[in-house]
Design a protein around this motif. Structure first.
Motif, PDB file in Angstrom:
ATOM      1  N   ARG A  86       0.852  -1.175   0.000  1.00 39.76           N
ATOM      2  CA  ARG A  86       0.000   0.000   0.000  1.00 39.76           C
ATOM      3  C   ARG A  86       0.891   1.229   0.000  1.00 39.76           C
ATOM      4  NH1 ARG A  86      -0.897   2.725   4.921  1.00 39.76           N
ATOM      5  NH2 ARG A  86       0.019   1.688   6.717  1.00 39.76           N
ATOM      6  N   ARG A  87       0.420   2.249  -0.622  1.00 43.69           N
ATOM      7  CA  ARG A  87       1.161   3.500  -0.658  1.00 43.69           C
ATOM      8  C   ARG A  87       0.881   4.285   0.615  1.00 43.69           C
ATOM      9  NH1 ARG A  87       4.432   3.803  -4.909  1.00 43.69           N
ATOM     10  NH2 ARG A  87       3.592   2.957  -6.804  1.00 43.69           N
ATOM     11  N   LEU A  88       1.913   4.897   1.149  1.00 42.70           N
ATOM     12  CA  LEU A  88       1.729   5.715   2.333  1.00 42.70           C
ATOM     13  C   LEU A  88       1.045   7.020   1.924  1.00 42.70           C
ATOM     14  CD1 LEU A  88       5.097   5.327   4.236  1.00 42.70           C
ATOM     15  CD2 LEU A  88       2.912   4.277   4.755  1.00 42.70           C
ATOM     16  N   THR A  89       0.053   7.391   2.675  1.00 39.93           N
ATOM     17  CA  THR A  89      -0.645   8.650   2.412  1.00 39.93           C
ATOM     18  C   THR A  89       0.097   9.785   3.097  1.00 39.93           C
ATOM     19  OG1 THR A  89      -2.041   8.452   4.372  1.00 39.93           O
ATOM     20  CG2 THR A  89      -2.861   7.431   2.340  1.00 39.93           C
ATOM     21  N   ILE A  90      -0.296  11.003   2.790  1.00 39.86           N
ATOM     22  CA  ILE A  90       0.281  12.172   3.451  1.00 39.86           C
ATOM     23  C   ILE A  90      -0.034  12.110   4.941  1.00 39.86           C
ATOM     24  CG2 ILE A  90       0.164  14.693   3.604  1.00 39.86           C
ATOM     25  CD1 ILE A  90      -0.388  14.663   0.557  1.00 39.86           C
ATOM     26  N   ASP A  91      -1.217  11.608   5.280  1.00 42.08           N
ATOM     27  CA  ASP A  91      -1.613  11.463   6.678  1.00 42.08           C
ATOM     28  C   ASP A  91      -0.715  10.453   7.398  1.00 42.08           C
ATOM     29  OD1 ASP A  91      -3.318  11.998   8.925  1.00 42.08           O
ATOM     30  OD2 ASP A  91      -4.270  10.043   8.571  1.00 42.08           O
TER      31      ASP A  91
END
Length: 168
Positions: A58-63
Motif C-alpha cells: 500500500r502507498r503511504l498517504t500524506i496522513d
C-alpha cells in the motif's frame, strides 16, 4: 479458428512431452484444456502455493507520513510506530530520513555505557541492563566488549579467554 478435440489433444501432447516434471503453471494450462477437469498425473493441482502468502503493498498517504513524523517527534520509537501503522521499521526510518527528520541516537550514550559497565560488574545481567536502557541485550554486550569488559557465562562465571581442552 475453432480448436477441435484433435487440436486440444495435440497441444496437450506437445506441451507435456517437452519435460517429465511439469511446473504448476504448466499443469494449470494443461488442465484447462481437459474437458473432465481431472488431475494431471498423480499430483493435485493447486491454484496457489500455501507457502507463498503475498501481502498487497500500500502507498503511504500524506496522513501516514504526518503520523510517523509527529509520533516520532513525540518520543515514539520507530519499532512502535511500525507496529501501530502495520509497516516495517525500515519503512518508518526511510520516511523519517526522506522528510529530513533528525533521528535520535541509536544505542547507548557514553554515560549509559559507563553505567552499564558498573551494573554488569555488580552482577546484573545483560538482559536486565538492556531493559533499563531500553535497548537489546546484544547492544549492551557489544558496548561492554568494546570497553574491554570480561563477559560471564550463563552461570555468572567469568569466561576464560582460551578454553582448555581435556587431555584425558
Amino acid at each position: 479458428m475453432l480448436c477441435t478435440d484433435w487440436c486440444r489433444a495435440f497441444v496437450r501432447v506437445e506441451l507435456s512431452g517437452l519435460c517429465s516434471h511439469l511446473s504448476s503453471p504448466m499443469k494449470r494450462v494443461l488442465e484447462a484444456t481437459r474437458d473432465d477437469g481431472s488431475e494431471i498425473g498423480s499430483v493435485p493441482v493447486r491454484a496457489t502455493s500455501p507457502a507463498v502468502v503475498r501481502v498487497p503493498q500500500r502507498r503511504l498517504t500524506i496522513d501516514d507520513t504526518a503520523r510517523i513524523i509527529s509520533g516520532y517527534a513525540a518520543g515514539a520509537s520507530m519499532k512502535a510506530l511500525a507496529e501501530q501503522l502495520h509497516l516495517t521499521r525500515q519503512t518508518v526510518a526511510r520516511v523519517l530520513k526522506r522528510e529530513g527528520v533528525t533521528l535520535r541516537q541509536i544505542g547507548l550514550s557514553d554515560s549509559q555505557i559507563d553505567d552499564a559497565v558498573r551494573l554488569y560488574q555488580s552482577g546484573m545481567s545483560l538482559a536486565r541492563i538492556g531493559e533499563k536502557f531500553n535497548v537489546d541485550h546484544g547492544t549492551v554486550r557489544r558496548q561492554l566488549l568494546r570497553r574491554g569488559v570480561a563477559m560471564r557465562d550463563s552461570h555468572g562465571r567469568e569466561r576464560s579467554a582460551h578454553p582448555q581442552a581435556d587431555d584425558s
